[in-house]
Design a protein around this motif. Structure first.
Motif, PDB file in Angstrom:
ATOM      1  N   ASP A   1     -23.297  12.194  38.337  1.00 15.70           N
ATOM      2  CA  ASP A   1     -23.252  13.242  38.941  1.00 15.70           C
ATOM      3  C   ASP A   1     -22.251  13.660  40.030  1.00 15.70           C
ATOM      4  N   ALA A   2     -21.567  12.476  40.325  1.00 20.55           N
ATOM      5  CA  ALA A   2     -20.380  12.910  41.383  1.00 20.55           C
ATOM      6  C   ALA A   2     -19.336  13.686  41.033  1.00 20.55           C
ATOM      7  N   VAL A   3     -18.864  13.833  40.119  1.00 18.89           N
ATOM      8  CA  VAL A   3     -18.065  14.749  39.609  1.00 18.89           C
ATOM      9  C   VAL A   3     -18.546  15.713  38.462  1.00 18.89           C
ATOM     10  N   ALA A   4     -19.062  15.223  37.324  1.00 13.21           N
ATOM     11  CA  ALA A   4     -19.458  15.894  36.177  1.00 13.21           C
ATOM     12  C   ALA A   4     -20.529  16.864  36.667  1.00 13.21           C
ATOM     13  N   GLY A   5     -21.498  16.275  37.586  1.00  8.23           N
ATOM     14  CA  GLY A   5     -22.553  17.250  38.057  1.00  8.23           C
ATOM     15  C   GLY A   5     -22.134  18.456  38.941  1.00  8.23           C
ATOM     16  N   GLU A   6     -21.024  18.270  39.553  1.00 12.10           N
ATOM     17  CA  GLU A   6     -20.375  19.360  40.412  1.00 12.10           C
ATOM     18  C   GLU A   6     -19.759  20.202  39.331  1.00 12.10           C
ATOM     19  N   LYS A   7     -18.957  19.930  38.390  1.00 14.91           N
ATOM     20  CA  LYS A   7     -18.483  20.736  37.214  1.00 14.91           C
ATOM     21  C   LYS A   7     -19.880  21.551  36.880  1.00 14.91           C
ATOM     22  N   GLU A   8     -21.002  21.178  36.574  1.00 15.93           N
ATOM     23  CA  GLU A   8     -21.875  21.961  35.995  1.00 15.93           C
ATOM     24  C   GLU A   8     -22.525  22.881  36.907  1.00 15.93           C
ATOM     25  N   ARG A   9     -22.464  22.661  38.130  1.00 13.14           N
ATOM     26  CA  ARG A   9     -22.941  23.471  39.125  1.00 13.14           C
ATOM     27  C   ARG A   9     -21.985  24.488  39.656  1.00 13.14           C
ATOM     28  N   GLY A  10     -20.616  24.354  39.232  1.00 15.34           N
ATOM     29  CA  GLY A  10     -19.708  25.210  39.765  1.00 15.34           C
ATOM     30  C   GLY A  10     -19.078  25.054  41.167  1.00 15.34           C
ATOM     31  N   THR A  11     -19.629  23.837  41.806  1.00 22.95           N
ATOM     32  CA  THR A  11     -19.135  23.460  43.229  1.00 22.95           C
ATOM     33  C   THR A  11     -17.848  23.049  43.167  1.00 22.95           C
ATOM     34  N   LEU A  12     -17.355  22.139  42.079  1.00 28.87           N
ATOM     35  CA  LEU A  12     -16.141  21.433  42.215  1.00 28.87           C
ATOM     36  C   LEU A  12     -15.014  22.603  42.249  1.00 28.87           C
ATOM     37  N   ALA A  13     -15.144  23.713  41.388  1.00 29.56           N
ATOM     38  CA  ALA A  13     -14.138  24.447  41.203  1.00 29.56           C
ATOM     39  C   ALA A  13     -13.805  25.194  42.702  1.00 29.56           C
TER      40      ALA A  13
ATOM     41  N   MET B   1     -14.400  23.807  45.397  1.00 26.20           N
ATOM     42  CA  MET B   1     -13.816  22.736  46.331  1.00 26.20           C
ATOM     43  C   MET B   1     -12.231  22.560  45.831  1.00 26.20           C
ATOM     44  N   LEU B   2     -11.897  22.880  44.654  1.00 26.40           N
ATOM     45  CA  LEU B   2     -10.568  22.679  44.388  1.00 26.40           C
ATOM     46  C   LEU B   2      -9.582  23.716  44.618  1.00 26.40           C
ATOM     47  N   LEU B   3     -10.206  25.072  45.352  1.00 25.66           N
ATOM     48  CA  LEU B   3      -9.456  26.090  45.749  1.00 25.66           C
ATOM     49  C   LEU B   3      -9.207  26.002  47.049  1.00 25.66           C
ATOM     50  N   THR B   4      -9.943  24.937  48.052  1.00 24.37           N
ATOM     51  CA  THR B   4      -9.542  24.752  49.379  1.00 24.37           C
ATOM     52  C   THR B   4      -8.161  23.965  49.562  1.00 24.37           C
ATOM     53  N   PRO B   5      -7.743  24.087  50.693  1.00 19.13           N
ATOM     54  CA  PRO B   5      -6.327  23.538  51.123  1.00 19.13           C
ATOM     55  C   PRO B   5      -6.308  21.963  50.767  1.00 19.13           C
ATOM     56  N   ILE B   6      -7.353  21.342  50.719  1.00 16.55           N
ATOM     57  CA  ILE B   6      -7.324  19.802  50.587  1.00 16.55           C
ATOM     58  C   ILE B   6      -6.615  19.461  49.438  1.00 16.55           C
ATOM     59  N   LYS B   7      -5.832  18.496  49.423  1.00 14.57           N
ATOM     60  CA  LYS B   7      -5.293  17.810  48.427  1.00 14.57           C
ATOM     61  C   LYS B   7      -6.225  17.158  47.472  1.00 14.57           C
ATOM     62  N   ARG B   8      -6.217  17.496  46.096  1.00  6.80           N
ATOM     63  CA  ARG B   8      -6.860  16.766  45.127  1.00  6.80           C
ATOM     64  C   ARG B   8      -6.795  15.341  45.145  1.00  6.80           C
ATOM     65  N   SER B   9      -6.021  14.558  45.379  1.00  5.11           N
ATOM     66  CA  SER B   9      -5.969  13.210  45.554  1.00  5.11           C
ATOM     67  C   SER B   9      -6.661  12.539  46.628  1.00  5.11           C
ATOM     68  N   GLU B  10      -6.763  13.447  47.738  1.00  9.83           N
ATOM     69  CA  GLU B  10      -7.553  13.425  48.964  1.00  9.83           C
ATOM     70  C   GLU B  10      -9.064  13.408  48.704  1.00  9.83           C
ATOM     71  N   LEU B  11      -9.300  14.533  47.706  1.00  5.85           N
ATOM     72  CA  LEU B  11     -10.777  14.900  47.435  1.00  5.85           C
ATOM     73  C   LEU B  11     -11.253  13.633  46.687  1.00  5.85           C
ATOM     74  N   ALA B  12     -10.373  13.191  45.488  1.00  7.16           N
ATOM     75  CA  ALA B  12     -10.758  12.141  44.783  1.00  7.16           C
ATOM     76  C   ALA B  12     -11.021  10.726  45.565  1.00  7.16           C
ATOM     77  N   LEU B  13     -10.097  10.302  46.401  1.00  6.11           N
ATOM     78  CA  LEU B  13     -10.101   9.402  47.396  1.00  6.11           C
ATOM     79  C   LEU B  13     -11.537   9.349  48.046  1.00  6.11           C
ATOM     80  N   GLY B  14     -11.717  10.685  48.587  1.00  7.67           N
ATOM     81  CA  GLY B  14     -13.053  10.668  49.548  1.00  7.67           C
ATOM     82  C   GLY B  14     -14.288  10.319  48.601  1.00  7.67           C
ATOM     83  N   LYS B  15     -14.320  10.929  47.549  1.00  8.81           N
ATOM     84  CA  LYS B  15     -15.215  10.536  46.885  1.00  8.81           C
ATOM     85  C   LYS B  15     -15.676   9.265  46.375  1.00  8.81           C
ATOM     86  N   ILE B  16     -14.485   8.479  46.019  1.00  7.58           N
ATOM     87  CA  ILE B  16     -14.688   6.993  45.574  1.00  7.58           C
ATOM     88  C   ILE B  16     -14.887   6.278  46.807  1.00  7.58           C
TER      89      ILE B  16
END
Length: 397
Positions: free
Chosen positions: A216-228, A230-245
């Motif tokens: 659910d960590a990434v695929a679940g957010e894709k389903e719910r539309g929340t990941l999209a 988050m990707l539009l925010t100023p945060i770097k995607r690498s930082e988003l990935a590391l934060g989740k990890i």
């Protein structure tokens, strides 16, 4: 009714024309058959097999049995001559005075004997008389439990006692309390059984944590539309990935620590018939191994979740991996994985290292390489996850 039929056929078509759905439907059953069939053969071989070859059994026995060659010695000779597993082995017998039995027992390991057999006076001539509790006719057998060779010889001899003598007292004192046969502080057989069970159960517990958190960590957010969003925010995607990890690593580590402590506390009690205890050093080594392995599992789970489109798809990919990993975890029980080259094979190195730790014979280089490989592969997967997060097609599809 027509609408029901239409929906029914549509759903069947969706299931049976999508390769990923077919994989999720049928792969678990196929893997269960393959893995459990192999596990049955492995368990039989691991728990009953004899790996003692090209050696000499050193057996001491007291010379007061009342017979020049006691029946149990003849039995051992006959077994050695007839057993295919023992054809490369020899036996050296050493008669000792009864007065030296206690000294020999206390120094059993240091004197180079594998087994010590102690007869009561004239045991052979009195063995078929009724048991007399006031003057017990008994035979005591002691062995070096830390040695595979000695443990194997002890099993053969104790089995032979039942075959050779009808009435006997074995390994009991004058008050008929059991005498501890193993004179060593460790038990080879206990370590062998633990080396078989512990890695399999540990992998199951650790990977169940990954299955409950990662899909659910990434695929679940894709389903719910929340990941999209988050990707539009100023945060770097690498930082988003590391934060989740990091978040998943902390959550999984907390669960893993509780699981490990529960496992470490319960298995020795579950195996109450075997003399096994976790030393402080064993716990520290296992803790390092478990935590780095858990982090590796988390990065694998998050990689799959990042590639999958839905939680269900991610779960279908992660689930079958548990059975494959469990099979890998029990391979060291029947394969010789002590060579340093196995330390570079992910998952197999963890199982082999864990089995060696429990047996009390882990190689320091093997252990360090295993930990290093866990960290290195985890780092490689973290890099891959950050690359996936920067892939627009995989993130928003």
């Amino acid at each position: 009714m027509k609408n029901i039929k239409t929906v029914f056929l549509k759903e069947l078509k969706r299931f049976f024309t999508d390769p990923r759905m077919l994989l999720a439907l049928f792969l678990p059953g196929i893997l269960i058959f393959i893995v459990y069939s192999i596990m049955g053969d492995i368990m039989k071989s691991a728990l009953t097999g004899n790996n003692v070859t090209e050696t000499t059994y050193n057996i001491a026995y007291t010379d007061n049995s009342g017979s020049e060659k006691p029946a149990i010695i003849s039995f051992f000779d006959a077994y050695m001559a007839s057993s295919e597993n023992e054809k490369t082995n020899e036996v050296k017998y050493t008669p000792i005075p009864l007065a030296d039995a206690e000294k020999t027992k206390d120094n059993l390991v240091g004197e180079g004997y594998d087994v010590l057999i102690v007869f009561s006076n004239n045991f052979e001539t009195a063995v078929y008389t009724p048991k007399d509790p006031a003057n017990p006719n008994h035979i005591d057998v002691y062995y070096d439990g830390a040695s595979e060779k000695a443990s194997n010889a002890y099993q053969i001899i104790t089995a032979g006692i039942s075959s050779c003598y009808n009435n006997y007292f074995v390994n009991v004192d004058k008050d008929f309390k059991p005498i501890e046969a193993n004179v060593s502080e460790s038990d080879f057989m206990a370590g062998k059984v633990m080396g078989f069970i512990f890695p399999m159960v540990t992998v199951s517990l650790l990977f169940s944590t990954v299955m409950s958190t990662c899909p659910d960590a990434v695929a679940g957010e894709k389903e719910r539309g929340t990941l999209a969003a988050m990707l539009l925010t100023p945060i770097k995607r690498s930082e988003l990935a590391l934060g989740k990890i990091l978040a998943l690593a902390v959550v999984s580590a907390a669960s893993g620590i509780v699981s490990f402590l529960g496992l470490a506390g319960s298995i020795p009690k579950l195996m109450g018939g075997l003399d096994f205890n976790f030393s402080g050093a064993t716990i520290v080594l296992l803790a390092f191994l478990v935590l780095t392995t858990l982090f590796l599992f988390v990065t694998i789970g998050l990689t799959i979740s990042s590639v999958a489109k839905t939680t269900k798809e991610a779960t279908s990919y992660i689930g079958p991996m548990m059975m494959i990993l469990m099979l890998t975890a029990i391979l060291p029980a029947i394969l010789d994985t002590s060579s340093i080259g196995f330390a570079f094979i992910p998952f197999l190195n963890m199982a082999s290292c864990m089995a060696d730790i429990l047996a009390g014979g882990v190689s320091v280089p093997f252990f360090l390489i295993t930990i290093g490989m866990n960290v290195a592969v985890s780092g490689l997967l973290i890099y891959l996850i950050t690359r996936i997060f920067n892939n627009e097609r995989l993130m928003v599809s």
